[in-house]
Design a protein around this motif. Structure first.
Motif, PDB file in Angstrom:
ATOM      1  N   MET A  78      40.045  45.561  14.556  1.00 19.08           N
ATOM      2  CA  MET A  78      39.218  44.416  14.177  1.00 19.08           C
ATOM      3  C   MET A  78      37.967  44.292  15.047  1.00 19.08           C
ATOM      4  O   MET A  78      36.997  43.632  14.670  1.00 19.08           O
ATOM      5  CB  MET A  78      40.024  43.116  14.270  1.00 19.08           C
ATOM      6  N   ALA A  79      37.978  44.927  16.216  1.00 20.07           N
ATOM      7  CA  ALA A  79      36.818  44.858  17.116  1.00 20.07           C
ATOM      8  C   ALA A  79      35.745  45.875  16.750  1.00 20.07           C
ATOM      9  O   ALA A  79      34.605  45.779  17.217  1.00 20.07           O
ATOM     10  CB  ALA A  79      37.262  45.081  18.565  1.00 20.07           C
ATOM     11  N   TRP A 108      36.489  39.427  19.774  1.00 19.37           N
ATOM     12  CA  TRP A 108      35.208  39.049  19.185  1.00 19.37           C
ATOM     13  C   TRP A 108      34.250  38.495  20.234  1.00 19.37           C
ATOM     14  O   TRP A 108      33.033  38.620  20.087  1.00 19.37           O
ATOM     15  CB  TRP A 108      35.431  38.063  18.044  1.00 19.37           C
ATOM     16  N   ARG A 109      34.780  37.875  21.296  1.00 16.31           N
ATOM     17  CA  ARG A 109      33.893  37.434  22.383  1.00 16.31           C
ATOM     18  C   ARG A 109      33.268  38.642  23.063  1.00 16.31           C
ATOM     19  O   ARG A 109      32.080  38.639  23.410  1.00 16.31           O
ATOM     20  CB  ARG A 109      34.670  36.597  23.404  1.00 16.31           C
ATOM     21  N   GLU A 110      34.080  39.687  23.255  1.00 18.82           N
ATOM     22  CA  GLU A 110      33.549  40.904  23.879  1.00 18.82           C
ATOM     23  C   GLU A 110      32.500  41.555  22.986  1.00 18.82           C
ATOM     24  O   GLU A 110      31.477  42.036  23.463  1.00 18.82           O
ATOM     25  CB  GLU A 110      34.694  41.888  24.159  1.00 18.82           C
ATOM     26  N   THR A 369      26.543  32.528  11.193  1.00 23.22           N
ATOM     27  CA  THR A 369      27.492  32.840  12.257  1.00 23.22           C
ATOM     28  C   THR A 369      28.605  31.805  12.331  1.00 23.22           C
ATOM     29  O   THR A 369      28.344  30.601  12.411  1.00 23.22           O
ATOM     30  CB  THR A 369      26.786  32.907  13.619  1.00 23.22           C
ATOM     31  N   LEU A 370      29.839  32.278  12.296  1.00 22.99           N
ATOM     32  CA  LEU A 370      30.990  31.385  12.400  1.00 22.99           C
ATOM     33  C   LEU A 370      31.261  31.049  13.857  1.00 22.99           C
ATOM     34  O   LEU A 370      31.043  31.872  14.748  1.00 22.99           O
ATOM     35  CB  LEU A 370      32.221  32.047  11.779  1.00 22.99           C
ATOM     36  N   PRO A 371      31.764  29.845  14.138  1.00 26.08           N
ATOM     37  CA  PRO A 371      32.070  29.480  15.526  1.00 26.08           C
ATOM     38  C   PRO A 371      33.263  30.261  16.054  1.00 26.08           C
ATOM     39  O   PRO A 371      34.014  30.868  15.281  1.00 26.08           O
ATOM     40  CB  PRO A 371      32.382  27.987  15.426  1.00 26.08           C
ATOM     41  N   ASP A 372      33.452  30.239  17.367  1.00 20.57           N
ATOM     42  CA  ASP A 372      34.615  30.882  17.962  1.00 20.57           C
ATOM     43  C   ASP A 372      35.892  30.235  17.434  1.00 20.57           C
ATOM     44  O   ASP A 372      35.918  29.029  17.135  1.00 20.57           O
ATOM     45  CB  ASP A 372      34.584  30.748  19.492  1.00 20.57           C
ATOM     46  N   LEU A 373      36.945  31.035  17.326  1.00 21.44           N
ATOM     47  CA  LEU A 373      38.247  30.478  16.976  1.00 21.44           C
ATOM     48  C   LEU A 373      38.682  29.512  18.072  1.00 21.44           C
ATOM     49  O   LEU A 373      38.495  29.785  19.267  1.00 21.44           O
ATOM     50  CB  LEU A 373      39.278  31.598  16.824  1.00 21.44           C
ATOM     51  N   ALA A 374      39.270  28.387  17.671  1.00 27.32           N
ATOM     52  CA  ALA A 374      39.621  27.356  18.661  1.00 27.32           C
ATOM     53  C   ALA A 374      41.029  26.834  18.414  1.00 27.32           C
ATOM     54  O   ALA A 374      41.226  25.723  17.906  1.00 27.32           O
ATOM     55  CB  ALA A 374      38.612  26.215  18.607  1.00 27.32           C
ATOM     56  N   PRO A 375      42.075  27.621  18.768  1.00 25.30           N
ATOM     57  CA  PRO A 375      43.450  27.151  18.601  1.00 25.30           C
ATOM     58  C   PRO A 375      43.735  25.923  19.464  1.00 25.30           C
ATOM     59  O   PRO A 375      43.144  25.744  20.530  1.00 25.30           O
ATOM     60  CB  PRO A 375      44.293  28.351  19.064  1.00 25.30           C
TER      61      PRO A 375
END
Length: 444
Positions: A78-79, A108-110, A369-375
Motif C-alpha cells: 500500500m506504500a 502514508w505519513r512516510e 487530499t484526504l486527511p490523515d487517518l485518525a482512529p
C-alpha cells in the motif's frame, strides 16, 4: 459520437476469512460510484482462517487479482506509488482493522514526507448481524473514512457508541448486506427444511449434539421432507470463527446413521436457499438472507434466548421458536417492522441502499487530499490496549513494522508454502482434536 464518461476505479479488498472476502468483494462492487469501471484486487491476510481454494470457489466472488499476504507485506504494498488505489475495503476482524489503520497511517505519513499525499478512501464494516462486543468492535474500526452499517438499527447504534465516547461519528454510513438477493420464495416438492449451522454457536459439544439430534428427530418424524444440514466448512478448514466440534464428526456418531432424508450439504448459501421451504438457525446471518426472500425462518429458542448465542438479536422478529414447535408443524410469521429495521427491504429491492456510501466516496475522491487517518484508539487514549492489538500483527505502537516481522518476500516460495501448510494443519488438529480432549479431561 460522445466520449465515454466511465471512470476507472482501482479498489483493493483485504480479508481474513472466506465470509469476510465475500462481504468485502461484494461491498466493493456495491459502493463504487455508478459511472465507474472497477478493477478489484484482492488480498487475503495470512492466518488461521485464510480461505482454501475450495472455500474461495464456494464463495463465488471473482477479482482481477487475488493473493495471500502478511500484514507487513500488505502495508508495504500500500506504500508503493504503483499501488495507488482509490478505495480500500478492510474486511477484517476488529483488531485487524485497527492494526491496518495504524499501519497504513504510518506508511502514508512516510510517503507524504516524499511529497506524495494521495491515499485511498478507507472503508470497513461488519459481515452480518452485530450481536456481541458492540463497543469493542466498533471502536476498533473507528478511524476508517466509512464505517458501514447494514441497517438503520445498526447505524443508530454505531452512532450512539461513537458519540458516547466523544469520537467522530460522521463515518457511520447506512447500507445493506451486499449479498441479499435471489428469487422470492415458492414452495418446493419435496418440502425442504434447512438447518444453517454456525462454526462457534453454540460452542459446546453437548449443545451441538443436542441440535444435531433434534434435526435427526425432525427428519424421522417427517419422512416426506428433505432435511439438510448446511455446513460452512469441511473438517480442517476454518472460516470466520474457530469450529472445535464440527457437525461432520458428530454426525458420524449418530446411532444407526442418519435417516435417508437427512443430508449434509455445502455450497453457496444462496443456492441452498433456492430450494428451501423452512430455514432454521440459532443466530446465523442466513436468517436475514432467508427473510429477504420471504422464506419461512426460525431462530431456535431450545438453548435459551441468550447474548452468548446471538439469538437475542431476533427478539421482536416473530421468528423465535423451538424444535418441539417445528415438529408439530409451526410456521413462523415475521414482524414486518422488525424486518425492515434490519435492512431487509419490504419490496426486496436494494437499488438505493448503497447510494449514501457511493455519494460519500465520490465526494471524498473529488475533494482533493484526504486527511490523515485518525482512529479513536491511540497510544494516549488506550496505552494499555492498543500496543497489544498492533503487536499481534507485528507492528510497533506507532504503526511501524517490528524488527523480524514476517515478510513473504524474504522466504523461499516452496519452503514457505510447505511450512505454512504444516503449521496450519497442526493448529487445526490442536483445535479440533486435542483441545476438546484436554477440556473433557479437565472436567473429570
Amino acid at each position: 459520437m460522445p466520449a465515454s464518461t466511465t471512470k476507472s476505479l482501482r479498489v483493493a479488498v483485504l480479508a481474513d476469512s472466506d465470509t469476510r472476502w465475500k462481504w468485502g468483494a461484494l461491498t466493493a462492487n456495491r459502493i463504487a460510484p455508478a459511472d465507474s469501471d472497477i478493477r478489484l484486487d484482492g488480498y487475503l491476510l495470512r492466518g488461521r482462517a485464510t480461505p482454501t481454494a475450495r472455500q474461495l470457489e464456494e464463495v463465488g466472488v471473482r477479482a482481477d487479482s487475488l493473493r495471500e499476504v502478511t500484514a507487513v507485506e500488505f502495508l508495504r504494498e500500500m506504500a508503493r506509488e504503483e499501488a495507488a488505489y482509490d478505495v480500500l475495503v478492510l474486511s477484517l476482524v476488529g483488531g485487524g482493522v485497527q492494526a491496518m489503520l495504524h499501519g497504513l497511517s504510518h506508511q502514508w505519513r512516510e510517503r507524504a514526507a516524499t511529497g506524495s499525499t494521495k491515499r485511498p478512501v478507507v472503508v470497513t464494516g461488519y459481515v452480518g448481524v452485530v450481536y456481541e462486543k458492540l463497543a469493542d468492535g466498533l471502536l476498533l474500526r473507528h478511524g476508517a473514512d466509512l464505517v458501514l452499517a447494514n441497517s438503520r438499527q445498526d447505524a443508530d447504534r454505531f452512532t450512539a457508541v461513537y458519540e458516547g465516547v466523544g469520537a467522530d461519528a460522521s463515518s457511520v454510513t447506512e447500507v445493506a448486506l451486499p449479498f441479499l438477493g435471489g428469487d422470492p420464495y415458492e414452495k418446493h416438492d419435496p418440502y425442504t427444511v434447512v438447518f444453517a449451522a454456525q462454526p462457534s454457536v453454540p460452542e459446546s459439544r453437548k449443545d451441538r449434539t443436542y441440535l444435531l439430534n433434534r434435526l435427526v428427530q425432525h427428519a424421522r418424524l417427517h419422512p416426506d421432507r428433505e432435511v439438510l444440514l448446511k455446513l460452512r466448512s469441511k473438517p480442517g478448514e476454518h472460516t470466520t470463527h474457530i469450529e472445535e466440534q464440527p457437525y461432520q464428526r458428530l454426525a458420524e456418531r449418530i446411532p444407526g446413521g442418519p435417516p435417508a432424508n437427512l443430508r449434509l450439504v455445502y455450497g453457496h448459501m444462496g443456492e441452498v436457499l433456492d430450494r428451501t421451504d423452512l430455514l432454521v438457525t440459532v443466530s446465523s446471518t442466513a436468517a436475514l438472507e432467508s427473510l429477504h426472500r420471504r422464506i419461512p425462518t426460525v431462530v431456535l429458542t431450545d438453548l435459551g434466548v441468550r447474548e452468548s448465542l446471538g439469538n437475542h438479536h431476533f427478539v421482536g422478529s416473530g421468528c423465535l421458536a423451538s424444535w418441539d414447535q417445528l415438529d408439530d408443524g409451526h410456521i413462523p410469521s415475521p414482524d414486518e417492522r422488525w424486518v425492515a429495521r434490519q435492512g431487509v427491504g419490504a419490496d426486496g429491492s436494494y437499488e438505493t441502499a448503497f447510494d449514501a456510501a457511493r455519494e460519500r466516496i465520490a465526494a471524498l475522491l473529488a475533494g482533493g487530499t484526504l486527511p490523515d487517518l485518525a482512529p479513536y484508539y491511540t497510544p494516549v487514549t488506550a496505552p494499555g490496549y492498543l500496543p497489544g492489538i498492533l503487536a499481534r500483527h507485528h507492528l510497533a505502537p506507532d504503526g511501524s513494522p517490528l524488527p523480524g516481522a514476517p515478510d513473504a518476500e524474504r522466504e523461499p516460495g516452496a519452503v514457505r508454502q510447505i511450512v505454512r501448510r504444516a503449521a496450519r494443519g497442526a493448529y487445526r488438529h490442536g483445535v479440533q482434536r486435542v483441545a476438546p480432549v484436554i477440556r473433557r479431561m479437565g472436567e473429570l
